[in-house]
Design a protein around this motif. Structure first.
Motif, PDB file in Angstrom:
ATOM      1  N   HIS A 277       0.850  -1.186   0.000  1.00  0.00           N
ATOM      2  CA  HIS A 277       0.000   0.000   0.000  1.00  0.00           C
ATOM      3  C   HIS A 277       0.890   1.242   0.000  1.00  0.00           C
ATOM      4  CE1 HIS A 277      -3.527  -2.415   1.581  1.00  0.00           C
ATOM      5  NE2 HIS A 277      -2.515  -3.153   1.975  1.00  0.00           N
ATOM      6  N   VAL A 278       0.540   2.214  -0.803  1.00  0.00           N
ATOM      7  CA  VAL A 278       1.163   3.538  -0.725  1.00  0.00           C
ATOM      8  C   VAL A 278       0.044   4.563  -0.703  1.00  0.00           C
ATOM      9  CG1 VAL A 278       2.547   5.273  -1.922  1.00  0.00           C
ATOM     10  CG2 VAL A 278       3.337   2.908  -1.846  1.00  0.00           C
ATOM     11  N   GLU A 279       0.030   5.371   0.348  1.00  0.00           N
ATOM     12  CA  GLU A 279      -0.986   6.412   0.485  1.00  0.00           C
ATOM     13  C   GLU A 279      -0.305   7.777   0.454  1.00  0.00           C
ATOM     14  OE1 GLU A 279      -3.890   4.032   3.596  1.00  0.00           O
ATOM     15  OE2 GLU A 279      -2.028   4.953   4.304  1.00  0.00           O
ATOM     16  N   VAL A 280      -0.929   8.717  -0.203  1.00  0.00           N
ATOM     17  CA  VAL A 280      -0.458  10.103  -0.189  1.00  0.00           C
ATOM     18  C   VAL A 280      -1.514  10.929   0.526  1.00  0.00           C
ATOM     19  CG1 VAL A 280       0.254  12.101  -1.531  1.00  0.00           C
ATOM     20  CG2 VAL A 280       0.823   9.800  -2.335  1.00  0.00           C
ATOM     21  N   LEU A 281      -1.097  11.528   1.636  1.00  0.00           N
ATOM     22  CA  LEU A 281      -2.014  12.289   2.479  1.00  0.00           C
ATOM     23  C   LEU A 281      -1.769  13.781   2.323  1.00  0.00           C
ATOM     24  CD1 LEU A 281      -1.393  10.246   5.760  1.00  0.00           C
ATOM     25  CD2 LEU A 281      -3.004   9.702   3.920  1.00  0.00           C
ATOM     26  N   HIS A 282      -2.842  14.561   2.459  1.00  0.00           N
ATOM     27  CA  HIS A 282      -2.732  16.016   2.530  1.00  0.00           C
ATOM     28  C   HIS A 282      -3.189  16.410   3.920  1.00  0.00           C
ATOM     29  CE1 HIS A 282      -4.041  20.293   1.462  1.00  0.00           C
ATOM     30  NE2 HIS A 282      -2.740  20.261   1.257  1.00  0.00           N
ATOM     31  N   PRO A 283      -2.250  16.471   4.885  1.00  0.00           N
ATOM     32  CA  PRO A 283      -2.636  16.655   6.285  1.00  0.00           C
ATOM     33  C   PRO A 283      -3.451  17.917   6.549  1.00  0.00           C
ATOM     34  CG  PRO A 283      -0.351  15.954   6.130  1.00  0.00           C
ATOM     35  CD  PRO A 283      -0.800  16.264   4.742  1.00  0.00           C
ATOM     36  N   SER A 284      -3.179  18.984   5.833  1.00  0.00           N
ATOM     37  CA  SER A 284      -3.874  20.247   6.108  1.00  0.00           C
ATOM     38  C   SER A 284      -5.375  20.164   5.842  1.00  0.00           C
ATOM     39  CB  SER A 284      -3.256  21.374   5.286  1.00  0.00           C
ATOM     40  OG  SER A 284      -1.947  21.658   5.729  1.00  0.00           O
ATOM     41  N   SER A 285      -5.777  19.299   4.920  1.00  0.00           N
ATOM     42  CA  SER A 285      -7.200  19.142   4.621  1.00  0.00           C
ATOM     43  C   SER A 285      -7.764  17.829   5.142  1.00  0.00           C
ATOM     44  CB  SER A 285      -7.432  19.221   3.106  1.00  0.00           C
ATOM     45  OG  SER A 285      -6.833  18.108   2.448  1.00  0.00           O
ATOM     46  N   GLY A 286      -6.888  16.929   5.612  1.00  0.00           N
ATOM     47  CA  GLY A 286      -7.346  15.636   6.092  1.00  0.00           C
ATOM     48  C   GLY A 286      -7.709  14.670   4.983  1.00  0.00           C
ATOM     49  N   ARG A 287      -7.311  14.963   3.755  1.00  0.00           N
ATOM     50  CA  ARG A 287      -7.671  14.104   2.617  1.00  0.00           C
ATOM     51  C   ARG A 287      -6.607  13.055   2.320  1.00  0.00           C
ATOM     52  NH1 ARG A 287      -9.925  17.968  -2.302  1.00  0.00           N
ATOM     53  NH2 ARG A 287     -11.718  18.871  -1.208  1.00  0.00           N
ATOM     54  N   VAL A 288      -7.075  11.911   1.823  1.00  0.00           N
ATOM     55  CA  VAL A 288      -6.190  10.936   1.191  1.00  0.00           C
ATOM     56  C   VAL A 288      -6.260  11.216  -0.304  1.00  0.00           C
ATOM     57  CG1 VAL A 288      -5.690   8.503   0.786  1.00  0.00           C
ATOM     58  CG2 VAL A 288      -6.604   9.230   3.004  1.00  0.00           C
ATOM     59  N   LEU A 289      -5.178  11.733  -0.861  1.00  0.00           N
ATOM     60  CA  LEU A 289      -5.187  12.146  -2.263  1.00  0.00           C
ATOM     61  C   LEU A 289      -5.014  10.983  -3.225  1.00  0.00           C
ATOM     62  CD1 LEU A 289      -2.969  15.364  -2.109  1.00  0.00           C
ATOM     63  CD2 LEU A 289      -5.440  15.137  -1.740  1.00  0.00           C
ATOM     64  N   VAL A 290      -4.141  10.072  -2.852  1.00  0.00           N
ATOM     65  CA  VAL A 290      -3.832   8.941  -3.723  1.00  0.00           C
ATOM     66  C   VAL A 290      -3.670   7.703  -2.856  1.00  0.00           C
ATOM     67  CG1 VAL A 290      -2.230   7.964  -5.426  1.00  0.00           C
ATOM     68  CG2 VAL A 290      -2.603  10.442  -5.349  1.00  0.00           C
ATOM     69  N   GLU A 291      -4.191   6.598  -3.334  1.00  0.00           N
ATOM     70  CA  GLU A 291      -3.957   5.308  -2.690  1.00  0.00           C
ATOM     71  C   GLU A 291      -3.707   4.272  -3.779  1.00  0.00           C
ATOM     72  OE1 GLU A 291      -5.814   2.284   0.672  1.00  0.00           O
ATOM     73  OE2 GLU A 291      -6.980   4.015  -0.010  1.00  0.00           O
ATOM     74  N   VAL A 292      -2.549   3.641  -3.717  1.00  0.00           N
ATOM     75  CA  VAL A 292      -2.181   2.633  -4.708  1.00  0.00           C
ATOM     76  C   VAL A 292      -1.903   1.324  -3.974  1.00  0.00           C
ATOM     77  CG1 VAL A 292      -0.706   2.089  -6.683  1.00  0.00           C
ATOM     78  CG2 VAL A 292      -1.059   4.473  -6.020  1.00  0.00           C
ATOM     79  N   THR A 293      -2.491   0.240  -4.465  1.00  0.00           N
ATOM     80  CA  THR A 293      -2.298  -1.061  -3.844  1.00  0.00           C
ATOM     81  C   THR A 293      -1.903  -2.087  -4.899  1.00  0.00           C
ATOM     82  OG1 THR A 293      -4.649  -1.602  -4.072  1.00  0.00           O
ATOM     83  CG2 THR A 293      -3.951  -0.580  -2.004  1.00  0.00           C
ATOM     84  N   GLY A 294      -1.279  -3.130  -4.464  1.00  0.00           N
ATOM     85  CA  GLY A 294      -0.889  -4.226  -5.346  1.00  0.00           C
ATOM     86  C   GLY A 294      -0.401  -5.377  -4.512  1.00  0.00           C
ATOM     87  N   GLU A 295      -0.229  -6.521  -5.126  1.00  0.00           N
ATOM     88  CA  GLU A 295       0.259  -7.677  -4.389  1.00  0.00           C
ATOM     89  C   GLU A 295       1.209  -8.497  -5.240  1.00  0.00           C
ATOM     90  OE1 GLU A 295      -2.806 -11.280  -4.565  1.00  0.00           O
ATOM     91  OE2 GLU A 295      -3.772  -9.461  -3.802  1.00  0.00           O
ATOM     92  N   VAL A 296       2.021  -9.282  -4.571  1.00  0.00           N
ATOM     93  CA  VAL A 296       2.983 -10.130  -5.258  1.00  0.00           C
ATOM     94  C   VAL A 296       3.181 -11.389  -4.432  1.00  0.00           C
ATOM     95  CG1 VAL A 296       4.995  -9.068  -4.154  1.00  0.00           C
ATOM     96  CG2 VAL A 296       5.254 -10.187  -6.360  1.00  0.00           C
ATOM     97  N   VAL A 297       3.316 -12.506  -5.120  1.00  0.00           N
ATOM     98  CA  VAL A 297       3.599 -13.784  -4.474  1.00  0.00           C
ATOM     99  C   VAL A 297       5.095 -14.029  -4.560  1.00  0.00           C
ATOM    100  CG1 VAL A 297       3.170 -16.281  -4.494  1.00  0.00           C
ATOM    101  CG2 VAL A 297       1.315 -14.684  -5.053  1.00  0.00           C
ATOM    102  N   ALA A 298       5.729 -14.249  -3.427  1.00  0.00           N
ATOM    103  CA  ALA A 298       7.173 -14.479  -3.396  1.00  0.00           C
ATOM    104  C   ALA A 298       7.504 -15.845  -4.000  1.00  0.00           C
ATOM    105  CB  ALA A 298       7.685 -14.407  -1.968  1.00  0.00           C
TER     106      ALA A 298
END
Length: 340
Positions: free
Chosen positions: A153-174
């Motif tokens: 998971h990678v989240e990009v937050l904008h703390p001043s507004s309390g928003r989550v601007l971007v959320e990217v998810t993915g998975e991989v099998v080792a």
């Protein structure tokens, strides 16, 4: 079981449990206001949702920062885990949950122009039990193994507004049978590749939003990270590695240092790694413009009163006032300079 059947059993089991690591496509959610302009990105220490030492959180975030600098180093200021204190990692209001805001203010960046990149991952381990058959379909035994899946998971937050601007998810099998060429430097290479990809995707979603606070000065040179800063990095409940490293046998400690160097500089030749292993923590200057403030063979060991890290050197090009740096010269002496 005879030798032939045992060999067949082993081969079938390997085929069942190996194969190329399987990765799903990234899933991206983007809610970036078109009017938003961001000058700085604060990168949190990597959040492992399973037990890992503190230095792993530091070094994986530093790898992500290096990837960010390679593409977006002239579009934003980046700050890393050892440059601020994080009190509540899960709190979306980073300006309350950390002291990172004070770092932004020192560069003339207002709170509303700052973002937070929060990388983390889950690990799921599944035990597999399979009945194995020969070429004629006859059962020849059974085999068991484990399949590890990383969910990033990678989240990009904008703390001043309390928003989550971007959320990217993915998975991989080792892939437990994949060939390892780094001599154990990366304990989970599939996870590293996944998180690098997710970070690139998240920053690409911000490309029109990122803008530097001022024009940068010319490049200072190409540097290599000597990552001993990772050994002193600690979090609550997760002590630093430095006391353990000091108690190790000299040969074992050298192996650890070589591995961490290789992780920080994955494409570096072995002879160069050996040379870096003798250097103090900081940034080894590999190349620099002729007549510039830095010269090849020097090591930046301190920057603006803090550790010498790639993002700190990159920020020096945007600093509103000259930044003091401490340099270890090739002969072993030290010097103080102002950048840029």
């Amino acid at each position: 079981m005879n030798r032939a059947r045992g060999s067949l059993l082993c081969a079938v089991l390997l085929a069942a449990l190996s194969g190329v690591a399987c990765q799903t496509a990234y899933h991206t959610q983007r809610a970036v206001p078109p009017e938003l302009t961001a000058h700085a990105v604060v990168v949190y220490p990597f959040g492992f949702r399973w037990p890992e030492p503190a230095w792993r959180s530091f070094e994986l975030s530093q790898r992500l920062i290096s990837e960010a600098l390679a593409v977006y180093g002239e579009q934003a200021l980046f700050f890393g885990p050892s440059e601020f204190k994080l009190y509540r990692p899960q709190d979306d209001n980073a300006w309350v949950a950390s002291n990172a805001l004070s770092r932004l203010v020192s560069y003339g960046v207002r709170p509303e122009a700052g973002l937070v990149l929060r990388p983390w991952a889950e690990r799921r381990v599944q035990t597999l039990q399979r009945e194995l058959h020969d070429a004629q379909g006859r059962p020849v035994g059974s085999g068991a193994g484990e399949e590890t899946t990383f969910l990033g998971h990678v989240e990009v937050l904008h703390p001043s507004s309390g928003r989550v601007l971007v959320e990217v998810t993915g998975e991989v099998v080792a892939d437990p049978f994949a060939e390892r060429t780094d001599e154990g430097a990366d304990p989970s290479p599939e996870l590293t590749r996944l998180m690098v990809g997710l970070t690139r995707e998240a920053l690409a979603a911000l490309e029109d939003t990122l803008s530097p606070p001022r024009s940068p000065s010319p490049p200072l040179g190409e540097v290599l990270l000597v990552p001993w800063e990772a050994f002193s990095y600690a979090e609550e409940g997760r002590p630093p590695l430095s006391p353990q490293l000091a108690a190790m046998d000299a040969l074992d400690a050298e192996v650890v240092r070589q591995q961490r160097l290789r992780f920080a500089n994955p494409d570096l030749a072995p002879d160069a790694l050996t040379r870096l292993a003798r250097m103090p923590a900081g940034l080894y200057v590999r190349e620099a413009p002729e007549g510039g403030k830095l010269a090849p063979g020097e090591v930046v060991v301190g920057l603006d009163g803090g550790p010498a890290l790639p993002q700190a050197l990159a920020r020096a090009r945007f600093a509103p006032t000259p930044v003091q740096v401490r340099i270890r010269l090739p002969a072993g002496d030290f010097a103080e300079r102002l950048l840029p």
